[in-house]
Motif scaffolding. Structure first.
Motif, mmCIF file in Angstrom:
data_model
loop_
_atom_site.group_PDB
_atom_site.id
_atom_site.type_symbol
_atom_site.label_atom_id
_atom_site.label_comp_id
_atom_site.label_asym_id
_atom_site.label_seq_id
_atom_site.Cartn_x
_atom_site.Cartn_y
_atom_site.Cartn_z
ATOM 1 N N HIS A 20 0.808 -1.221 0.000
ATOM 2 C CA HIS A 20 0.000 0.000 0.000
ATOM 3 C C HIS A 20 0.841 1.270 0.000
ATOM 4 C CE1 HIS A 20 0.248 0.908 4.405
ATOM 5 N NE2 HIS A 20 0.215 -0.400 4.579
ATOM 6 N N ASP B 40 6.377 0.799 6.768
ATOM 7 C CA ASP B 40 4.934 0.577 6.569
ATOM 8 C C ASP B 40 4.335 1.656 5.690
ATOM 9 O OD1 ASP B 40 2.315 -0.192 6.777
ATOM 10 O OD2 ASP B 40 2.103 0.314 8.892
ATOM 11 N N ASP B 41 4.159 1.477 4.424
ATOM 12 C CA ASP B 41 4.456 0.237 3.733
ATOM 13 C C ASP B 41 5.396 0.557 2.574
ATOM 14 O OD1 ASP B 41 4.152 -2.506 3.523
ATOM 15 O OD2 ASP B 41 2.387 -2.404 2.274
ATOM 16 N N GLU C 12 -4.954 1.731 2.879
ATOM 17 C CA GLU C 12 -4.959 0.582 3.789
ATOM 18 C C GLU C 12 -5.122 1.041 5.223
ATOM 19 O OE1 GLU C 12 -3.651 -2.527 6.516
ATOM 20 O OE2 GLU C 12 -2.713 -0.581 6.283
ATOM 21 N N GLU C 13 -4.534 2.193 5.538
ATOM 22 C CA GLU C 13 -4.424 2.619 6.932
ATOM 23 C C GLU C 13 -5.700 3.280 7.452
ATOM 24 O OE1 GLU C 13 -1.998 1.815 8.683
ATOM 25 O OE2 GLU C 13 -0.154 1.749 7.512
ATOM 26 N N ASP D 132 2.989 -6.562 3.832
ATOM 27 C CA ASP D 132 2.665 -5.528 4.825
ATOM 28 C C ASP D 132 2.716 -6.090 6.239
ATOM 29 O OD1 ASP D 132 1.844 -3.169 5.976
ATOM 30 O OD2 ASP D 132 -0.255 -3.353 5.379
HETATM 31 ZN ZN LIG Z 1 0.741 -1.238 6.454
#
Ligand SMILES: [Zn+2]
Length: 410
Positions: free
Chosen positions: A90, A117-118, A151-152, A177
């Motif tokens: 991501h 991340d990431d 994603e977050e 991830d």
């Molecule tokens: Zn992540």
């Protein structure tokens, strides 16, 4: 896996990834300083698009939500309805635009918000794609590389949801991830998130004493939520993470809100907690209003509190057998490249979406040593960083198949 490993092309690709480690690192140094809060990934999406083109992927494009795709065509000779799998990482990070992104170096430790991340995983997509193209590896089924958005946090897996909302869906999905290089997240912890807002009339703290206060009502709701009892198994948790509200110390608050997150491996537990939370909001608001009526003689409706509950996140829970081919492939591939495989169960990831739909999917680790994820002191120490993408390549090829070497394992 052994057959894969004996293939000359695969050998060449694995060596390539190791030799490409410095270039991948340089790309990370460029990429991790590009801001990309969830929903604002355009700068990173553009970086990835250019990179995918430069690497020589086919059909490089962005979709409507700014997921970036690039494909290595398979050798399969079917017609238009070609099955494909997705290897993803991501682009978004948890930090707002205002967070300075700068790499600080102290000895062998590199510190930058979002360095792992990431961001690291996105650069692993680059090295894997380059290695396959350099070695002339064409999988049996089409392999689509994807740098996905959101994603977050409140991104709420928007990127992955969009991919799996299309009519033509991937038959398998691997997301890179996880903080542990050999990590394999194989089921999806479900989560639901809410913003609860309490509204009132407000007033002067002295002159209007007795008018219901949005903050007092809110506090009451949070106190009630804190008493929710949850089982240890299936693991179930909740948290009020942010509160907002009020105008000044001597003003009865007009509005107040909080963000509430709950997680469970069981949809039933999520349903149950949601029910308790909704009841708590209703009861506590009523209690505040009732106090205003009986103790302070306030009767007019316009002085009373109201509340609204807005769902701001929904990540479905789902599971698959732990001996599924995709999990076994990730496990065996890790052992073959010399990293320790480990089943991880702590997260909710992009893989939740396919897993909840019954599509084989995992989330696996990125390379190197790391810590401080989701803090501004997130760090990375280079430590055989190339091994994780080597594992990811082997695991991915097990899923796509390689003509003359192995059949696709799904
Ligand atoms: Zn992540």
């Amino acid at each position: 896996m052994k057959r894969l490993l004996e293939d000359a092309g695969v050998q060449r690709a694995l060596s390539y990834i190791k030799a490409d480690d410095d270039r991948t690192w340089d790309e990370l140094m460029e990429f991790c300083v590009i801001p990309a809060p969830s929903h604002e990934e355009q700068l990173r999406a553009e970086y990835v698009r250019k990179k995918f083109l430069e690497i020589g992927l086919e059909d490089v494009h962005l979709d409507a939500v700014m997921n970036v795709f690039g494909t290595i065509r398979g050798t399969e000779k079917t017609g238009r309805d070609r099955p494909f799998m997705v290897l993803a990482a991501h682009t978004d990070i948890v930090f707002p635009m205002s967070t300075p992104l700068e790499v600080k170096v102290e000895g062998d430790k590199f510190t930058c918000p979002g360095i792992n991340d990431d961001s690291r995983s996105v650069t692993e997509l680059f090295t894997i794609a380059r290695a396959m193209i350099d070695a002339g590896i064409r999988p049996y089924h089409d392999l689509v590389f994807c740098a996905n958005v959101c994603e977050e946090g409140l991104g709420d897996l928007k990127g992955a949801k969009f991919i799996f909302a299309q009519e033509k869906k991937p038959y398998a999905f691997i997301s890179i991830d996880n903080p542990v290089d050999g990590g394999i997240v194989w089921y999806g912890t479900g989560s639901r998130r809410y913003r609860v807002t309490v509204h009132g009339n407000g007033g002067h703290s002295f002159a209007d004493f007795g008018f219901p206060s949005a903050i007092h009502g809110l506090g009451n709701i949070i106190a009630r939520i804190s008493e929710i009892e949850v089982p240890k198994l299936p693991k179930t948790t909740y948290n009020v993470g942010v509160i907002n509200g009020g105008t000044s110390i001597n003003v009865i608050a007009e509005t107040a809100s909080f963000l509430f997150d709950m997680r469970s491996d069981s949809q039933e537990e999520l349903d149950r907690m949601e029910g308790i939370m909704r009841a708590a909001v209703k009861d506590c608001i009523e209690q505040e209003n009732e106090r205003a009526r009986t103790r302070h003689g306030i009767t007019e409706e316009r002085y009373m509190l109201t509340a609204e509950i807005e769902q701001v996140g929904d990540r479905p829970a789902g599971t698959q057998p732990v001996d599924s081919p995709i999990i076994r492939a990730a496990w065996e591939a890790a052992e073959l490249v010399g990293i320790t495989p480990e089943l991880r169960d702590e997260t909710s990831t992009d893989a939740n979406i396919p897993i909840s739909m019954g599509i084989p999917a995992i989330c696996i680790g990125r390379g190197g040593r790391e810590g401080g994820v989701h803090t501004t002191s997130e760090w990375h120490i280079r430590d055989n960083d190339w091994k994780a993408p080597q594992r990811t390549l082997l695991c991915t090829l097990a899923m796509t198949g390689l003509e003359g070497v192995i059949e696709p394992k799904i």
